[in-house]
Design an enzyme around this catalytic site. Sequence first.
Site, short mmCIF file in Angstrom:
data_model
loop_
_atom_site.label_atom_id
_atom_site.label_comp_id
_atom_site.label_asym_id
_atom_site.label_seq_id
_atom_site.Cartn_x
_atom_site.Cartn_y
_atom_site.Cartn_z
N LYS A 56 0.61 -1.24 -0.25
CA LYS A 56 0.01 -0.07 0.46
C LYS A 56 0.82 1.22 -0.17
CE LYS A 56 0.48 2.31 4.28
NZ LYS A 56 1.87 1.68 4.09
N SER A 188 8.49 -12.28 -2.11
CA SER A 188 7.38 -10.62 -1.91
C SER A 188 8.22 -9.63 -3.14
CB SER A 188 7.48 -10.23 -0.95
OG SER A 188 6.23 -8.70 -0.83
N GLY A 195 7.73 1.50 3.96
CA GLY A 195 6.44 3.07 3.93
C GLY A 195 5.57 1.84 3.31
N SER A 198 4.94 -3.85 3.64
CA SER A 198 5.50 -5.40 3.17
C SER A 198 4.58 -6.36 4.80
CB SER A 198 7.02 -4.99 3.25
OG SER A 198 7.31 -4.93 4.27
N SER A 199 4.87 -5.78 5.87
CA SER A 199 4.32 -6.82 6.66
C SER A 199 3.07 -7.00 7.00
CB SER A 199 5.40 -6.22 8.15
OG SER A 199 4.26 -5.35 8.52
N ASP A 255 -2.71 -0.83 7.33
CA ASP A 255 -2.24 -1.40 6.38
C ASP A 255 -2.57 -3.03 5.89
OD1 ASP A 255 -0.39 1.19 6.43
OD2 ASP A 255 1.43 -0.48 6.53
#
Length: 496
Positions: A56, A188, A195, A198-199, A255
């Site tokens: 995102k 990934s 930012g 990813s997590s 997120d």
Amino acid sequence: MSVTDPDMLNGAADARGSSNGTSYVNGNGPLSHRLKMDRKQSSPMAPPFMVSAPGKVIVFGEHSVVHGKTAIAAAISLRSYLHVTTLSKSKRTVSLRFPDIDLIHTWNIDDLPWNVFQSPSKKKSYYSLVTELDPELVSVLQPHIDVVGTDQPDETRKVQRNSAFAFLYLFLSLASPAFPGCLYTLRSTIPVSAGLGSSASVSVCLSVALLIQLRTLSGPHPDQPHEEARLQVERINRWAFVAEMCIHGNPSGVDNTVATQGKAVVFRRTDYTGPPSVRPLWDFPELSLLLVDTRQPKSTEHEVAKVAKLKDTHPKLVGTILDAMDKLTGSAAELIEHEDFDEEEEESLRRVGELMTINHGLLVSLGVSHPRLERVRELVDHQGIGWTKLTGAGGGGCSITLMRPGVSKEKLRKLEQQLEDENYQRFETILGGDGVGVLWPAVLKNGTEEDQEGGMEIDVEKFLNAEGTKGVESLVGVHGDGGEREGWKFWRVENR
């Protein structure tokens, strides 16, 4: 048939069974004959499958969102991909293989602290709402996390253990000691610590994979009612948030919400003791976006503290800037949701782009830009390619550029070369795309001769051998040159 249909999970379509009730195993004859031979029946394994979730970007409202204002966050087409392999019944292990963070670790399922997680006061269901981590559960997991990454540098070990913690907390909360042995392999295309969520993308992948294996999700399928799809997505998102708590402690929830449902959200958090206000923008258009990673290390904590200090020093002035950002975000949402908005018309894109430019200027006035971010804006503006702003906390990190339609290939090539020469990393992405997706089984048709007969099976070896971002996208990416790849399916929760 739904992606988690029990018949499919149990391999009913396999040659090991027949519709008339006579079972066959490995072509060796009827089940009755095999039982007479007193051999233990083996459970057919579920086929390998894949799940994927997007990263995102914050499009509007960075920093002001920390001070109770609204922000808009949207999905991007950079994604995480998780391959799930069910092991034979004799294998009592669960393994994570995340090459992007050099994580390879295996646990014995029977050695995990099931007795605590399964106790009546602790046991959770797939539909439970978990808003905080249980200290006792965290404590009993610690020995199983401490053994991860013991030979790695501190920073790498921290990332690896956070991933292991998130997986184990979800695994023991949702599964049971009877869960089959599995291998979870993750690749990934989202830059880490940039930012870009990813997590959260990984957290969503872990959540949906486990819920699929537990047969608690129906779909996704084209005829699925919107309300049913919405409920499924909410359950995925709840457990992804639990994983995010394991990684970040006190995440906002935005997120994982964007990574789950895709498109975009208007987000606001006025009270940090309660849940944020999250309003989906189901009509958010898919827009061409140039994402540039400055490769400049940044600290979100430092940038947030810097703005807070500036606000303490100049409360009225900074308050006016934050209010302006709030109004700008509202104007952007209103513009995008208006029935006259057309993402293929330059006039509509220009109005959004101008708001992005204004937003960047307000962020610059708060002191959170960086010379390398400003250099990207200079290069893009010089070529007249689009409208650029920083995204995230600033101080480095990434910029996003909304692309003008019809830009010449010559200008794009020139910009690409300039960015490469100055050690930037660029990604051509789509803003506002799909959320979590499922590929069941892990078979794709990529348009090559080898996979026209039934498609190409994606096994762990092929997945691991895909080279870099381009290799992963080419092998299993949800989007090909002609749009969505055949095989990938998504929950559709919008009302259109």
